[in-house]
Design a protein around this motif. Structure first.
Motif, PDB file in Angstrom:
ATOM      1  N   PRO A  10       0.730  -1.360   0.009  1.00 45.37           N
ATOM      2  CA  PRO A  10      -0.170  -0.094  -0.069  1.00 45.37           C
ATOM      3  C   PRO A  10       0.801   1.277   0.163  1.00 45.37           C
ATOM      4  O   PRO A  10       2.075   1.382   0.350  1.00 45.37           O
ATOM      5  CB  PRO A  10      -0.895  -0.100   1.448  1.00 45.37           C
ATOM      6  CG  PRO A  10       0.158  -0.926   2.158  1.00 45.37           C
ATOM      7  CD  PRO A  10       0.763  -1.843   1.428  1.00 45.37           C
ATOM      8  N   LYS A  11       0.249   2.331  -0.616  1.00 45.10           N
ATOM      9  CA  LYS A  11       0.830   3.666  -0.345  1.00 45.10           C
ATOM     10  C   LYS A  11       0.453   4.526   0.951  1.00 45.10           C
ATOM     11  O   LYS A  11      -0.751   4.340   1.067  1.00 45.10           O
ATOM     12  CB  LYS A  11       0.742   4.616  -1.648  1.00 45.10           C
ATOM     13  CG  LYS A  11       1.170   3.912  -2.935  1.00 45.10           C
ATOM     14  CD  LYS A  11       2.316   4.397  -3.450  1.00 45.10           C
ATOM     15  CE  LYS A  11       2.909   3.834  -4.965  1.00 45.10           C
ATOM     16  NZ  LYS A  11       3.404   2.416  -4.742  1.00 45.10           N
ATOM     17  N   LEU A  12       1.331   5.218   1.358  1.00 44.69           N
ATOM     18  CA  LEU A  12       1.079   6.505   2.278  1.00 44.69           C
ATOM     19  C   LEU A  12       0.416   7.365   1.714  1.00 44.69           C
ATOM     20  O   LEU A  12       0.740   7.874   0.566  1.00 44.69           O
ATOM     21  CB  LEU A  12       2.406   6.905   2.906  1.00 44.69           C
ATOM     22  CG  LEU A  12       3.136   6.063   4.039  1.00 44.69           C
ATOM     23  CD1 LEU A  12       4.238   7.101   4.538  1.00 44.69           C
ATOM     24  CD2 LEU A  12       2.090   5.884   5.342  1.00 44.69           C
ATOM     25  N   PHE A  13      -0.532   7.956   2.475  1.00 45.80           N
ATOM     26  CA  PHE A  13      -1.349   9.356   2.208  1.00 45.80           C
ATOM     27  C   PHE A  13      -1.692  10.026   3.233  1.00 45.80           C
ATOM     28  O   PHE A  13      -1.461   9.595   4.465  1.00 45.80           O
ATOM     29  CB  PHE A  13      -2.396   8.979   1.171  1.00 45.80           C
ATOM     30  CG  PHE A  13      -3.408   7.941   1.892  1.00 45.80           C
ATOM     31  CD1 PHE A  13      -4.560   8.623   2.621  1.00 45.80           C
ATOM     32  CD2 PHE A  13      -3.439   6.699   1.756  1.00 45.80           C
ATOM     33  CE1 PHE A  13      -5.545   7.966   3.334  1.00 45.80           C
ATOM     34  CE2 PHE A  13      -4.547   5.819   2.513  1.00 45.80           C
ATOM     35  CZ  PHE A  13      -5.362   6.498   3.234  1.00 45.80           C
ATOM     36  N   ASP A  14      -1.919  11.193   2.864  1.00 49.54           N
ATOM     37  CA  ASP A  14      -2.163  11.955   4.270  1.00 49.54           C
ATOM     38  C   ASP A  14      -3.682  11.806   4.794  1.00 49.54           C
ATOM     39  O   ASP A  14      -4.599  12.010   3.886  1.00 49.54           O
ATOM     40  CB  ASP A  14      -2.039  13.674   3.901  1.00 49.54           C
ATOM     41  CG  ASP A  14      -2.097  14.455   5.069  1.00 49.54           C
ATOM     42  OD1 ASP A  14      -1.369  14.517   5.897  1.00 49.54           O
ATOM     43  OD2 ASP A  14      -3.587  14.696   5.192  1.00 49.54           O
ATOM     44  N   PHE A  15      -4.006  11.425   5.719  1.00 53.11           N
ATOM     45  CA  PHE A  15      -5.277  11.312   6.354  1.00 53.11           C
ATOM     46  C   PHE A  15      -5.639  12.144   7.473  1.00 53.11           C
ATOM     47  O   PHE A  15      -5.099  11.863   8.665  1.00 53.11           O
ATOM     48  CB  PHE A  15      -5.509   9.767   6.689  1.00 53.11           C
ATOM     49  CG  PHE A  15      -6.840   9.446   6.837  1.00 53.11           C
ATOM     50  CD1 PHE A  15      -7.742   9.267   6.073  1.00 53.11           C
ATOM     51  CD2 PHE A  15      -7.232   9.179   8.342  1.00 53.11           C
ATOM     52  CE1 PHE A  15      -9.082   8.874   6.195  1.00 53.11           C
ATOM     53  CE2 PHE A  15      -8.334   8.685   8.589  1.00 53.11           C
ATOM     54  CZ  PHE A  15      -9.482   8.582   7.790  1.00 53.11           C
ATOM     55  N   HIS A  16      -6.294  13.294   7.415  1.00 55.14           N
ATOM     56  CA  HIS A  16      -6.526  14.123   8.509  1.00 55.14           C
ATOM     57  C   HIS A  16      -5.257  14.725   9.192  1.00 55.14           C
ATOM     58  O   HIS A  16      -5.327  14.668  10.426  1.00 55.14           O
ATOM     59  CB  HIS A  16      -7.440  13.722   9.444  1.00 55.14           C
ATOM     60  CG  HIS A  16      -8.839  13.554   8.989  1.00 55.14           C
ATOM     61  ND1 HIS A  16      -9.740  14.170   8.274  1.00 55.14           N
ATOM     62  CD2 HIS A  16      -9.265  12.157   8.684  1.00 55.14           C
ATOM     63  CE1 HIS A  16     -10.937  13.555   8.004  1.00 55.14           C
ATOM     64  NE2 HIS A  16     -10.670  12.230   8.020  1.00 55.14           N
ATOM     65  N   GLY A  17      -4.193  14.768   8.329  1.00 59.66           N
ATOM     66  CA  GLY A  17      -2.939  15.389   9.060  1.00 59.66           C
ATOM     67  C   GLY A  17      -1.923  14.384   9.377  1.00 59.66           C
ATOM     68  O   GLY A  17      -0.901  14.375  10.043  1.00 59.66           O
ATOM     69  N   VAL A  18      -2.429  12.627   9.211  1.00 59.74           N
ATOM     70  CA  VAL A  18      -1.448  11.884   9.990  1.00 59.74           C
ATOM     71  C   VAL A  18      -1.206  10.896   8.490  1.00 59.74           C
ATOM     72  O   VAL A  18      -2.206  10.380   7.755  1.00 59.74           O
ATOM     73  CB  VAL A  18      -2.176  10.946  10.661  1.00 59.74           C
ATOM     74  CG1 VAL A  18      -1.545   9.731  11.405  1.00 59.74           C
ATOM     75  CG2 VAL A  18      -2.551  11.925  12.079  1.00 59.74           C
ATOM     76  N   MET A 144       4.267  -7.433   4.067  1.00 57.06           N
ATOM     77  CA  MET A 144       3.946  -7.121   2.393  1.00 57.06           C
ATOM     78  C   MET A 144       2.747  -6.027   2.539  1.00 57.06           C
ATOM     79  O   MET A 144       2.203  -5.672   1.662  1.00 57.06           O
ATOM     80  CB  MET A 144       3.621  -8.180   1.912  1.00 57.06           C
ATOM     81  CG  MET A 144       4.852  -9.138   1.629  1.00 57.06           C
ATOM     82  SD  MET A 144       6.248  -8.345   1.203  1.00 57.06           S
ATOM     83  CE  MET A 144       7.342  -9.019   2.392  1.00 57.06           C
ATOM     84  N   ALA A 145       2.018  -5.972   3.754  1.00 53.75           N
ATOM     85  CA  ALA A 145       0.916  -5.135   3.900  1.00 53.75           C
ATOM     86  C   ALA A 145       1.441  -3.654   4.564  1.00 53.75           C
ATOM     87  O   ALA A 145       0.453  -2.821   4.802  1.00 53.75           O
ATOM     88  CB  ALA A 145      -0.177  -5.581   4.927  1.00 53.75           C
ATOM     89  N   GLN A 146       2.621  -3.183   4.511  1.00 58.63           N
ATOM     90  CA  GLN A 146       3.385  -2.172   4.811  1.00 58.63           C
ATOM     91  C   GLN A 146       3.842  -1.598   3.716  1.00 58.63           C
ATOM     92  O   GLN A 146       4.532  -2.211   2.565  1.00 58.63           O
ATOM     93  CB  GLN A 146       4.333  -2.255   5.979  1.00 58.63           C
ATOM     94  CG  GLN A 146       3.695  -2.583   7.283  1.00 58.63           C
ATOM     95  CD  GLN A 146       2.955  -1.196   7.973  1.00 58.63           C
ATOM     96  OE1 GLN A 146       1.775  -1.228   7.941  1.00 58.63           O
ATOM     97  NE2 GLN A 146       3.944  -0.236   8.446  1.00 58.63           N
ATOM     98  N   PRO A 147       4.124  -0.234   3.488  1.00 56.96           N
ATOM     99  CA  PRO A 147       4.804   0.340   2.363  1.00 56.96           C
ATOM    100  C   PRO A 147       6.190  -0.089   2.434  1.00 56.96           C
ATOM    101  O   PRO A 147       6.941  -0.257   3.330  1.00 56.96           O
ATOM    102  CB  PRO A 147       4.649   1.978   2.781  1.00 56.96           C
ATOM    103  CG  PRO A 147       3.565   1.919   3.759  1.00 56.96           C
ATOM    104  CD  PRO A 147       3.405   0.795   4.503  1.00 56.96           C
TER     105      PRO A 147
END
Ligand SMILES: Nc1ncnc2c1ncn2[C@@H]1O[C@H](COP(=O)(O)OS(=O)(=O)O)[C@@H](OP(=O)(O)O)[C@H]1O
Length: 291
Positions: A10-18, A144-147
């Motif tokens: 998965p990719k990281l994305f900004d979620f309410h500042g986190v 494998m479920a982490q970036p």
């Protein structure tokens, strides 16, 4: 066991500042609307701070289980929502034991409000930033479920920038620490203290939870929850987890304070310490990086 097909990392994305990944936000409405019960006990941590250790201790103190049930089934992971396996909420709905033991990595501002309304007790475990970063690096290599972690130098920079799943270590540990100052239902404990004297920390846990376990029971729990024993125990060592590749690194990896010295160069350590002082200058929260 045959490995099940997972989507790409998965990719990281900004979620309410986190920074988050979809595996922990896809079930957001159900997580936010989760109905906690007054006797629920929440184990809250930044990832890799000692969650599994404390979960296992609490599970043993309450249930003294010898039946072959995976810890993840006994202590469901509230916000987990990964394809092919039941979500944390589904597992919690099935749980018949009381009190329920619940794991979360949510930063304090994301905790579903029913936990506060029901005045649930929370055990927060924190670990020093350097060892926490090292442990997280190896975890992201094998899970494998982490970036993708990238190389250690890049990973460390991302850690300092708070670009990790569940966001900034600095915000997480200080956010919960501040909350604890005005909320006596939060027991804030340290991985380093657990390593130094597990028995003393178990006594403190029991006193916080109002548990009157006998000395024999506590000794047995302490023995079973020693690193080498947990590492051998397939119910707690994640060896059955299909997203983890133990050929890359085991979940129960080293279990030490100070392993950071084997990873940080002198330059990395100095830069980290300077940055740490700036980020942590407004808090009284103190960590030990050696014991
Ligand atoms: N019994 C015991 N004693 C000492 N250390 C222990 C124990 N159980 C787990 N660990 C170490 O805790 C690290 C994993 O942290 P978490 O359980 O919080 O991981 S997770 O966030 O739930 O994935 C990970 O740390 P590292 O070894 O430094 O990677 C585990 O080895």
């Amino acid at each position: 066991m045959e490995r099940m097909e997972l989507p790409p990392r998965p990719k990281l994305f900004d979620f309410h500042g986190v920074s988050m990944t979809n595996y922990f936000t896809d079930n957001w409405n159900n997580v936010q609307n989760f109905q906690a019960r007054p006797d629920d006990i929440l184990i809250a941590t930044y990832p890799k701070a000692g969650t599994t250790w404390v979960s296992y201790i609490l599970d043993q103190l309450y249930y003294d289980q010898s039946s072959p049930v995976c810890l993840l089934d006994r202590v469901p992971f509230l916000e987990l929502h990964i394809p092919l396996i039941p979500s944390g909420i589904e597992m919690l709905d099935k749980l018949t034991t009381t009190p329920r033991l619940i794991k979360t990595h949510l930063p304090v501002q994301f905790l579903p409000k029913s936990f506060w309304e029901q005045k649930c007790r929370v055990v927060y475990v924190a670990r020093n930033a350097k060892d926490n970063a090292v442990s997280y690096f190896h975890f992201d290599r094998m899970n494998m479920a982490q970036p993708e972690p990238g190389d250690w130098n890049n990973f460390l920079q991302r850690f300092m920038d708070g670009k990790m799943v569940f966001g900034s270590w600095y915000d997480h540990v200080t956010g919960w620490w501040e909350k604890k100052q005005t909320n006596s239902n939060i027991h804030y404990m340290f991985y380093e203290d657990m390593i130094e004297d597990t028995g003393r920390e178990m006594d403190r846990l029991c006193s916080f939870l109002g548990l009157s376990s006998s000395t024999e029971d506590k000794d047995r729990v302490r023995e079973r929850s020693q690193f080498d024993n947990m590492k051998k125990n397939n119910m707690v060592n994640y060896s059955t987890d299909f997203v983890m590749d133990f050929k890359i690194s085991p979940f129960m990896r080293k279990g030490k304070v100070g392993d950071w010295k084997n990873h940080f160069t002198v330059a990395q350590s100095e830069q980290f310490d300077d940055d740490y002082k700036r980020k942590m200058k407004n808090t009284h929260l103190q960590f030990r990086t050696t014991i």
